[in-house]
Enzyme design. Structure first.
Site, PDB file in Angstrom:
ATOM      1  CD  GLN A  88      -2.600  -1.247   2.622  1.00  0.00           C
ATOM      2  OE1 GLN A  88      -3.658  -0.655   2.771  1.00  0.00           O
ATOM      3  NE2 GLN A  88      -2.056  -1.972   3.582  1.00  0.00           N
ATOM      4  CG  HIS A 106      -2.791   2.541  -2.159  1.00  0.00           C
ATOM      5  ND1 HIS A 106      -2.771   2.422  -0.792  1.00  0.00           N
ATOM      6  CD2 HIS A 106      -3.972   1.999  -2.558  1.00  0.00           C
ATOM      7  CE1 HIS A 106      -3.888   1.832  -0.378  1.00  0.00           C
ATOM      8  NE2 HIS A 106      -4.629   1.570  -1.438  1.00  0.00           N
ATOM      9  CB  CYS A 114      -0.016  11.722 -18.848  1.00  0.00           C
ATOM     10  SG  CYS A 114      -0.575  12.990 -20.013  1.00  0.00           S
ATOM     11  CG  LEU A 199       4.262  -0.833  16.752  1.00  0.00           C
ATOM     12  CD1 LEU A 199       5.653  -1.437  16.911  1.00  0.00           C
ATOM     13  CD2 LEU A 199       4.368   0.651  16.413  1.00  0.00           C
ATOM     14  CD  GLU A 200      -0.655  -0.124  19.208  1.00  0.00           C
ATOM     15  OE1 GLU A 200      -1.831   0.049  18.807  1.00  0.00           O
ATOM     16  OE2 GLU A 200      -0.045   0.681  19.920  1.00  0.00           O
TER      17      GLU A 200
END
Length: 236
Positions: A88, A106, A114, A199-200
């Site tokens: 992402q 993304h 363009c 991380l969590e």
């Protein structure tokens, strides 16, 4: 061979010094999301939007891949086409670490888009001066970044890979924004083992089979070692 799809988010690049998407105050590097990450913002004030992304592109020269990026490149070396990394992130840290089987769902900071002809050339220079498209010559270039309200890239390829994979791993992403938020459920529905390295723990609608909390630079290399060891054992 084990088929693995890895989804990466901002958490994997945060340890390299790349700012995460939203700060604690809800802003993105001091800007409201609506002012720099929507087609409407670009239509209203293209100069501000282009300068914002020009600054982010230049900032890439000050960061480097970390141990998590390098570990995924090492996993690709072991699995080859058996691994697909879906990111992402719009930075180029996976590529600089050595990953090649990669989808930027993304978009990419180091590409321009363009508006006139749809070309997506590689791009390292500023866009604020409104340079010409190298394909059609029009001065209609914008960042090749998927904004809110726009469709992510290569969704069919991503979903086909997830449906066919044996393992789905989510690294450094909260997993609350669709379509990525639905990927763990899709993988689980088709029998894949699901792993979260974050991380969590996230609030995924479908629980992961294996959820590990900690820094990506520590968790990912250890997990990659496990996968490579298991693959070697299965071959022997």
């Amino acid at each position: 061979m084990t088929r693995i799809v890895v989804l990466t988010g901002a958490g994997i690049s945060a340890e390299s010094g790349v700012p995460t998407f939203r700060g604690p105050d809800g802003l993105w590097e001091g800007h409201r999301i609506e002012d720099v990450a929507t087609p409407q913002a670009f239509d209203l004030d293209p100069g501000t939007v282009l300068r914002f992304y020009d600054a982010r592109r230049r900032a890439l020269t000050r960061v480097a891949p970390n141990a998590a990026h390098r570990a995924l490149a090492r996993l690709e070396g072991a699995l080859g086409d058996g691994l697909l990394v879906v990111t992402q992130n719009v930075d180029d840290l996976h590529e600089r670490a050595g990953s090649r089987n990669l989808v930027h769902m993304h978009g990419e900071l180091r590409r321009a888009l363009c508006v006139a002809c749809g070309a997506r050339p590689e791009w390292d220079e500023d866009l604020a001066g409104r340079p010409s498209c190298p394909t059609c010559g029009q001065r209609m270039l914008r960042p090749d970044v998927v904004w809110f309200g726009e469709m992510p890239y290569e969704l069919d390829r991503i979903e086909q890979a997830i449906v066919a994979c044996d393992v789905f791993a989510s690294i450094g992403t909260s997993g609350v924004v669709y379509p990525a938020a639905g990927y763990v459920a899709l993988a689980s529905a088709f029998g894949a083992r699901t792993v979260e390295l974050n991380l969590e723990p996230s609030d995924a609608d479908v629980p992961f089979d294996d959820a590990r909390a900690g820094r990506a630079s520590e968790l990912v290399p250890a997990w990659v070692d496990e996968v490579i060891a298991a693959e070697a054992s299965a071959r022997s």
